[in-house]
Motif scaffolding. Structure first.
Motif, PDB file in Angstrom:
ATOM      1  N   LEU A 140       2.203   5.594  13.246  1.00 50.39           N
ATOM      2  CA  LEU A 140       3.005   5.395  12.032  1.00 50.39           C
ATOM      3  C   LEU A 140       2.393   6.104  10.832  1.00 50.39           C
ATOM      4  O   LEU A 140       3.035   6.920  10.180  1.00 50.39           O
ATOM      5  CB  LEU A 140       3.169   3.888  11.755  1.00 50.39           C
ATOM      6  CG  LEU A 140       3.898   3.527  10.458  1.00 50.39           C
ATOM      7  CD1 LEU A 140       5.310   4.083  10.433  1.00 50.39           C
ATOM      8  CD2 LEU A 140       3.914   2.007  10.261  1.00 50.39           C
ATOM      9  N   GLU A 168       0.814  -1.221   0.000  1.00 47.15           N
ATOM     10  CA  GLU A 168       0.000   0.000   0.000  1.00 47.15           C
ATOM     11  C   GLU A 168       0.845   1.268   0.000  1.00 47.15           C
ATOM     12  O   GLU A 168       0.467   2.282  -0.592  1.00 47.15           O
ATOM     13  CB  GLU A 168      -0.904   0.026   1.233  1.00 47.15           C
ATOM     14  CG  GLU A 168      -1.636   1.352   1.384  1.00 47.15           C
ATOM     15  CD  GLU A 168      -2.573   1.373   2.563  1.00 47.15           C
ATOM     16  OE1 GLU A 168      -3.780   1.302   2.331  1.00 47.15           O
ATOM     17  OE2 GLU A 168      -2.098   1.427   3.716  1.00 47.15           O
ATOM     18  N   ASP A 169       1.996   1.212   0.677  1.00 46.76           N
ATOM     19  CA  ASP A 169       2.775   2.437   0.855  1.00 46.76           C
ATOM     20  C   ASP A 169       3.461   2.921  -0.412  1.00 46.76           C
ATOM     21  O   ASP A 169       3.972   4.034  -0.452  1.00 46.76           O
ATOM     22  CB  ASP A 169       3.814   2.222   1.975  1.00 46.76           C
ATOM     23  CG  ASP A 169       3.121   1.993   3.304  1.00 46.76           C
ATOM     24  OD1 ASP A 169       2.146   2.711   3.581  1.00 46.76           O
ATOM     25  OD2 ASP A 169       3.531   1.084   4.041  1.00 46.76           O
ATOM     26  N   CYS A 185      -2.353  -2.032   4.662  1.00 47.02           N
ATOM     27  CA  CYS A 185      -0.990  -1.989   4.111  1.00 47.02           C
ATOM     28  C   CYS A 185      -0.685  -3.131   3.158  1.00 47.02           C
ATOM     29  O   CYS A 185       0.195  -3.010   2.312  1.00 47.02           O
ATOM     30  CB  CYS A 185       0.063  -2.085   5.217  1.00 47.02           C
ATOM     31  SG  CYS A 185      -0.446  -1.599   6.819  1.00 47.02           S
ATOM     32  N   THR A 243      -3.286   4.151  10.003  1.00 44.11           N
ATOM     33  CA  THR A 243      -3.155   3.268  11.167  1.00 44.11           C
ATOM     34  C   THR A 243      -4.359   3.518  12.074  1.00 44.11           C
ATOM     35  O   THR A 243      -4.820   2.635  12.788  1.00 44.11           O
ATOM     36  CB  THR A 243      -1.862   3.613  11.959  1.00 44.11           C
ATOM     37  OG1 THR A 243      -0.752   3.552  11.064  1.00 44.11           O
ATOM     38  CG2 THR A 243      -1.647   2.680  13.128  1.00 44.11           C
TER      39      THR A 243
HETATM   40  C1  CIR Z   1       7.060   0.136   8.020  1.00 47.01           C
HETATM   41  O1  CIR Z   1       7.424   0.556   9.120  1.00 47.01           O
HETATM   42  O2  CIR Z   1       7.152   0.800   6.997  1.00 47.01           O
HETATM   43  C2  CIR Z   1       6.486  -1.276   7.942  1.00 47.01           C
HETATM   44  N1  CIR Z   1       7.127  -2.097   8.904  1.00 47.01           N
HETATM   45  C3  CIR Z   1       5.004  -1.266   8.180  1.00 47.01           C
HETATM   46  C4  CIR Z   1       4.259  -0.515   7.121  1.00 47.01           C
HETATM   47  C5  CIR Z   1       2.790  -0.501   7.365  1.00 47.01           C
HETATM   48  N2  CIR Z   1       2.108   0.166   6.325  1.00 47.01           N
HETATM   49  C6  CIR Z   1       1.016   0.901   6.497  1.00 47.01           C
HETATM   50  O3  CIR Z   1       0.593   1.160   7.622  1.00 47.01           O
HETATM   51  N3  CIR Z   1       0.433   1.405   5.420  1.00 47.01           N
END
Ligand code: CIR
Length: 271
Positions: A178, A83-84, A266, A182
């Protein structure tokens, strides 16, 4: 270019934020055990992570998704959190520029995959933005500034979205959270599920807001996919609240992704 029925709030046929046909996921690499995390919540159990990933894909399929599972990227421990890397809108994918340096290399392979699907691809190449900080509703794109998303990145996204006729509003992700998502999810075209700490800022005025019961804050990250909500298992009060509201729920175990700060949204791109 203007996509019809987008700029009118509320748009009668503007359901693109909850109605989808497709999803992209990425298989977790063995290196996922080294994924970024804010706090130590124990070692990731790889077998369980893979089983939960499989269940997640099954839930998406049950909700009507045609799922494309991309292969693992060993060099990028967080690459399963697709997703990111991109914001997918009708006819347009915007490639992100992650604030986390170790995640920047995830974008180019995703760009390649999305180039085969989307007619228009745009790129963030200034500042930082991760799409976990972006909540799309039928009428607007909400972007929360965070440790991963800065004003420069948001400004560039604004100019791209403006060009394509999408509205965008810049907000703040709560401190020590984060990503914006979230703490919230779009669960119906005009209804947002959110934590008290986020909703109390008033950023969702004009929407119906459902608060996540106290103590179940991690349940705020879920996805609405067509007629189903896919949420993490283990949050009985939230589940009961949503069922009482008439939502159809699918639960998926998320204990292993949660150890590396990942949740339901995510793990896929939905379009
Ligand atoms: C991070 O810290 O980037 C990953 N461990 C977790 C990403 C989670 N992604 C999100 O909430 N969209």
């Amino acid at each position: 270019m203007v996509f019809p029925a987008y700029n009118n709030m509320p748009g009668p046929a503007a359901t693109h934020a909850t109605k989808f046909t497709s999803a992209i996921t990425r298989s977790p690499a063995a290196s996922a055990v080294n994924g970024l995390r804010a706090h130590d919540m124990g070692e990731v159990e790889m077998d369980l992570l893979l089983a939960q990933h499989h269940d997640y894909i099954t839930a998406l399929q049950q909700a009507g998704a045609s799922v494309t599972e991309l292969s693992a990227l060993a060099d990028f421990p967080d690459a399963q959190f697709v997703e990111d890397t991109a914001l997918c809108l009708p006819g347009l994918a915007v490639m992100m520029r992650p604030g986390a340096e170790t995640r920047r290399g995830e974008v180019s392979p995703m760009r390649e995959a999305l180039s085969e699907i989307f007619d228009h691809i745009a790129d963030i190449n200034d500042g930082y933005i991760e799409a976990g900080d972006i909540l799309t509703t039928p009428s607007e794109v909400l972007v929360g500034l965070s440790a991963r998303t800065d004003e420069t990145g948001a400004k560039q996204l604004l100019s791209i979205l403006d060009e394509y006729g999408f509205n965008m509003r810049v907000l703040k992700t709560p401190p020590d959270v984060l990503h914006f998502k979230t703490d919230c999810s779009l669960i119906d075209d005009h209804c947002i599920l959110a934590t008290e700490r986020l909703a109390s800022s008033g950023c969702f005025d004009g929407y119906e807001v459902l608060l996540v019961p106290s103590g179940e804050e991690p349940a705020a990250n879920m996805i609405r996919y067509n007629d189903h909500i896919i949420m993490p298992a283990g949050f009985p009060e939230t589940e009961a609240m949503l069922k009482a509201k008439g939502f159809t729920i699918l639960t998926v175990g998320n204990s292993e992704c949660a150890k590396i700060d990942g949740g339901m949204s995510c793990l896929s791109l939905r379009f």
